[in-house]
Design a protein around this motif. Structure first.
Motif, PDB file in Angstrom:
ATOM      1  N   MET A  99      -1.512   5.521  -8.345  1.00 51.88           N
ATOM      2  CA  MET A  99      -0.266   6.197  -7.964  1.00 51.88           C
ATOM      3  C   MET A  99       0.867   5.811  -8.918  1.00 51.88           C
ATOM      4  O   MET A  99       1.698   6.634  -9.277  1.00 51.88           O
ATOM      5  N   ARG A 146      -2.007  21.878   3.531  1.00 49.23           N
ATOM      6  CA  ARG A 146      -3.417  21.576   3.268  1.00 49.23           C
ATOM      7  C   ARG A 146      -3.916  20.509   4.235  1.00 49.23           C
ATOM      8  O   ARG A 146      -4.997  20.613   4.800  1.00 49.23           O
ATOM      9  N   GLU A 167      -6.208  14.242  -3.170  1.00 52.20           N
ATOM     10  CA  GLU A 167      -5.070  15.103  -2.817  1.00 52.20           C
ATOM     11  C   GLU A 167      -3.747  14.360  -2.970  1.00 52.20           C
ATOM     12  O   GLU A 167      -2.759  14.902  -3.450  1.00 52.20           O
ATOM     13  N   GLU A 168      -3.739  13.101  -2.523  1.00 57.41           N
ATOM     14  CA  GLU A 168      -2.495  12.331  -2.592  1.00 57.41           C
ATOM     15  C   GLU A 168      -2.092  12.090  -4.046  1.00 57.41           C
ATOM     16  O   GLU A 168      -0.917  12.169  -4.396  1.00 57.41           O
ATOM     17  N   GLU A 176      -2.850  13.975  -6.552  1.00 57.04           N
ATOM     18  CA  GLU A 176      -2.404  15.247  -7.114  1.00 57.04           C
ATOM     19  C   GLU A 176      -0.947  15.510  -6.719  1.00 57.04           C
ATOM     20  O   GLU A 176      -0.131  15.907  -7.544  1.00 57.04           O
ATOM     21  N   LEU A 177      -0.638  15.275  -5.439  1.00 59.18           N
ATOM     22  CA  LEU A 177       0.745  15.445  -4.989  1.00 59.18           C
ATOM     23  C   LEU A 177       1.678  14.554  -5.805  1.00 59.18           C
ATOM     24  O   LEU A 177       2.728  14.990  -6.288  1.00 59.18           O
ATOM     25  N   GLN A 178       1.275  13.300  -5.969  1.00 59.18           N
ATOM     26  CA  GLN A 178       2.125  12.361  -6.688  1.00 59.18           C
ATOM     27  C   GLN A 178       2.385  12.851  -8.119  1.00 59.18           C
ATOM     28  O   GLN A 178       3.519  12.840  -8.590  1.00 59.18           O
ATOM     29  N   GLY A 180       0.808  -1.219   0.000  1.00 56.50           N
ATOM     30  CA  GLY A 180       0.000   0.000   0.000  1.00 56.50           C
ATOM     31  C   GLY A 180       0.832   1.256   0.000  1.00 56.50           C
ATOM     32  O   GLY A 180       2.051   1.203   0.220  1.00 56.50           O
ATOM     33  N   SER A 181       0.191   2.384  -0.247  1.00 56.19           N
ATOM     34  CA  SER A 181       0.945   3.616  -0.451  1.00 56.19           C
ATOM     35  C   SER A 181       0.259   4.872   0.069  1.00 56.19           C
ATOM     36  O   SER A 181       0.746   5.971  -0.173  1.00 56.19           O
ATOM     37  N   VAL A 182      -0.865   4.731   0.755  1.00 58.95           N
ATOM     38  CA  VAL A 182      -1.502   5.924   1.333  1.00 58.95           C
ATOM     39  C   VAL A 182      -1.840   5.705   2.803  1.00 58.95           C
ATOM     40  O   VAL A 182      -2.241   4.619   3.207  1.00 58.95           O
ATOM     41  N   GLY A 183      -1.669   6.746   3.587  1.00 57.66           N
ATOM     42  CA  GLY A 183      -2.001   6.691   5.004  1.00 57.66           C
ATOM     43  C   GLY A 183      -3.507   6.729   5.186  1.00 57.66           C
ATOM     44  O   GLY A 183      -4.232   7.131   4.282  1.00 57.66           O
ATOM     45  N   PRO A 184      -3.988   6.302   6.358  1.00 56.34           N
ATOM     46  CA  PRO A 184      -5.427   6.172   6.572  1.00 56.34           C
ATOM     47  C   PRO A 184      -6.202   7.491   6.493  1.00 56.34           C
ATOM     48  O   PRO A 184      -7.333   7.519   6.034  1.00 56.34           O
ATOM     49  N   ALA A 185      -5.574   8.581   6.918  1.00 59.80           N
ATOM     50  CA  ALA A 185      -6.318   9.846   6.974  1.00 59.80           C
ATOM     51  C   ALA A 185      -6.235  10.620   5.660  1.00 59.80           C
ATOM     52  O   ALA A 185      -6.941  11.601   5.475  1.00 59.80           O
ATOM     53  N   ALA A 186      -5.381  10.174   4.743  1.00 62.20           N
ATOM     54  CA  ALA A 186      -5.138  10.938   3.522  1.00 62.20           C
ATOM     55  C   ALA A 186      -6.333  10.877   2.579  1.00 62.20           C
ATOM     56  O   ALA A 186      -6.966   9.838   2.442  1.00 62.20           O
ATOM     57  N   LEU A 187      -6.628  12.000   1.940  1.00 61.38           N
ATOM     58  CA  LEU A 187      -7.683  12.020   0.934  1.00 61.38           C
ATOM     59  C   LEU A 187      -7.067  11.615  -0.395  1.00 61.38           C
ATOM     60  O   LEU A 187      -6.057  12.171  -0.805  1.00 61.38           O
ATOM     61  N   PHE A 246       2.960   3.114   6.482  1.00 62.69           N
ATOM     62  CA  PHE A 246       1.908   2.913   5.481  1.00 62.69           C
ATOM     63  C   PHE A 246       2.411   2.956   4.043  1.00 62.69           C
ATOM     64  O   PHE A 246       1.608   2.974   3.119  1.00 62.69           O
ATOM     65  N   GLY A 247       3.725   2.994   3.858  1.00 63.52           N
ATOM     66  CA  GLY A 247       4.264   2.945   2.504  1.00 63.52           C
ATOM     67  C   GLY A 247       4.267   4.287   1.788  1.00 63.52           C
ATOM     68  O   GLY A 247       4.616   4.370   0.616  1.00 63.52           O
ATOM     69  N   VAL A 248       3.858   5.339   2.491  1.00 62.08           N
ATOM     70  CA  VAL A 248       3.805   6.661   1.855  1.00 62.08           C
ATOM     71  C   VAL A 248       5.213   7.133   1.504  1.00 62.08           C
ATOM     72  O   VAL A 248       5.461   7.694   0.432  1.00 62.08           O
TER      73      VAL A 248
END
Ligand SMILES: Nc1ncnc2c1ncn2[C@@H]1O[C@H](COP(=O)(O)OP(=O)(O)OP(=O)(O)O)[C@@H](O)[C@H]1O
Ligand SMILES: [Mg+2]
Lengths: 252, 241
Positions: A149, B12, A97-98, A100-102, A87-94, B76-78
């Motif tokens: 991603m 943000r 948005e993630e 877009e950042l990528q 996986g590649s996103v944290g639980p709270a991340a939208l 979390f792999g971020v």
């Protein structure tokens, strides 16, 4: 697209040293879909992390997407996508948005990034989830986010580490279709690890079987099967080259 | 440039959770409100002496603990997702550090305003210089905090960090000036870095912009910035980060 010789990786922990990868040679041509099969702990993820510049090889050399892994890692990174096993996103991340950042980290300007994210979300059936935190998604939805991603910058070479684990049969079939379509449209090269022999059979032009850090067999699925005998399955191939059934390993 | 993109993203995310901003500054605010009135009447010094100390306390707690966020990103792999992009390793660090510094700026401004309400009467240029020094301190602390968070065992980061910060804070003289200390404590205090930062801040707040304290503290802070960013970037480049 990938040319690796003698890749090795040794991990040193407090209690032991682990030879995770022990001299892997690889060649993947542009436009190929290559499957990387092996039981738990065989060294698949370690190999992928080396090929994606995330882990320095203990030995060996590799050229990935036309650039040397150790001397030009940034050039390699520009050209590859990576979908990690965990996986590649944290639980709270939208997720919108993630993504877009990528996209922006790959050099897209804000308008281009937004456009690309909209397109990808649509393509992967995630549009309605863009403003949701990752924790609220199902496992399969989260997996599709990981895949988005890896595709956000339209890489020519995509590494997928067990992409369909956690997907339902429909989700798996959809992902296979997506991969085939991307290859047909843009000549995408794909290197994917999997535990599923049917996946390798259905999707891959060629499979490499890795066991205990070494490539023990490689070839087209059909050729590998016919080498064992009439009516053989990839399971039989696996059993023949490793002395174990993959299913048991995967279940263990 | 990439650092700004990262910082924009993190800002943000942070602004969605404004309560965390307040909680990050809660401890110095409590000291200001519940300890400040005592301090001001104790003869140890005025509000002009206390508020600089509380600003350093804020910096230590807010920026010093910022590495905690990366522990989760790693889990979390971020972090790997970011590291597989062509973004410069230093940008990956500085984006976070910039965000932390901005957070500290907001918190510190709030603390200073509150200080004025209670009786702080420092010259504005001195306060501005002091604020700048605290922001520089935040850059270095936050960088080091990330480096440590990536180095230490994930479960140990928070307990170790909070345990290390308390003696450093006490020894800096942030809460009570070291001029009150017995000789041995003064000597130990001089061996710790934040003492000089606190004294420089107090010098700024007293209008002594080119005093020895101001210059030494600024020098120590700048050295910390260079060291912090260097250590942080190195750690981000490291293969297992
Ligand atoms: N960071 C590490 N430190 C120590 N050992 C490691 C580390 N990463 C992997 N290993 C070891 O290296 C070996 C190969 O692991 P790897 O993750 O590459 O296997 P894999 O083929 O991807 O397995 P799976 O199918 O379970 O994902 C394992 O024995 C594993 O324990
Ligand atoms: Mg794996």
């Amino acid at each position: 697209m990938i040319h690796a010789t003698g890749l090795t990786r040794t991990f040193t922990t407090k209690t032991a040293t682990v030879d995770a990868v022990r001299g892997v040679d690889l060649d993947v041509s542009p436009g190929e879909i290559v499957g990387f099969l092996g039981p738990n702990g065989a060294g698949k993820t370690t190999t992928l992390r080396m090929l994606t510049t995330l882990l320095r090889p203990s030995g060996g050399t590799a050229t990935v997407a036309g650039h040397d892994l150790t001397t030009e890692p940034t050039e390699v990174r520009r050209r590859i996508g990576y979908v990690p096993q965990g996986g590649s996103v944290g639980p709270a991340a939208l997720i919108g948005e993630e993504l877009e950042l990528q996209a922006r980290l790959y050099g897209l300007g804000l308008p281009a990034a937004r456009e690309r994210v909209t397109e990808l979300l649509d393509r992967l059936g995630l549009t309605a989830l863009a403003a949701r935190p990752a924790a609220s998604l199902s496992g399969g939805q989260r997996r599709r986010v990981d895949i988005a991603m890896g595709l956000v910058h339209r890489p020519g070479l995509l590494f997928l580490d067990e992409p369909t684990t956690g997907l339902d049969p429909r989700g798996r079939a959809d992902l296979w279709d997506d991969i085939r379509r991307l290859r047909a449209e843009s000549g995408l090269t794909v290197f994917l690890s999997t535990h599923y022999l049917d996946e390798a059979d259905a999707l891959c032009d060629r499979v490499l079987i890795i066991d205990a850090g070494r490539i023990v067999s490689e070839g087209e699925p059909e050729a590998l099967k016919s080498g064992i005998g009439p009516g053989a399955t990839l399971d039989d191939v696996f059993l023949a080259v490793t002395g174990r059934a993959l299913r048991e390993e995967a279940a263990a | 440039m990439t650092a700004l993109i990262m910082a924009r993203h993190y800002v943000r995310v942070t602004m969605r959770n404004k309560l965390a901003l307040v909680f990050g500054a809660l401890q110095p605010v409590l000291y200001l409100v519940l300890f400040g009135p005592l301090f001001a009447r104790s003869g140890a010094g005025s509000w002009n002496v206390l508020v600089p100390g509380l600003l350093v306390q804020l910096g230590l707690l807010s920026a010093g603990m910022s590495g905690f966020g990366i522990v989760f990103d790693q889990r979390f792999g971020v972090l790997e997702r970011l590291r597989v992009t062509p973004a410069g390793r230093m940008s990956l660090l500085l984006g976070r550090v910039l965000k932390d510094t901005l957070v500290l700026l907001i918190q510190a401004a709030g603390l200073i305003l509150l200080g004025y309400a209670f009786g702080l009467r420092a010259p504005l240029p001195g306060v501005a210089l002091g604020l700048l020094l605290v922001l520089l301190l935040a850059v270095s602390l936050s960088s080091m905090s990330y480096a440590l968070a990536l180095t230490l065992n994930q479960d140990l980061f928070a307990p170790i960090m909070s345990t290390v910060l308390v003696p450093l804070l006490l020894l800096s003289g942030a809460l009570l000036p070291m001029s009150l200390a017995p000789g041995w404590l003064d000597v130990v205090s001089r061996l710790t870095p934040f003492r000089y930062v606190v004294e420089a801040l107090r010098a700024f707040f007293a209008g002594g912009y080119t005093s020895a304290d101001a210059l030494v503290g600024t020098g120590v802070t700048l050295a910390f910035v260079v060291a912090g960013v260097a250590v942080g970037t190195r750690r981000f480049q490291h293969e297992n980060a």
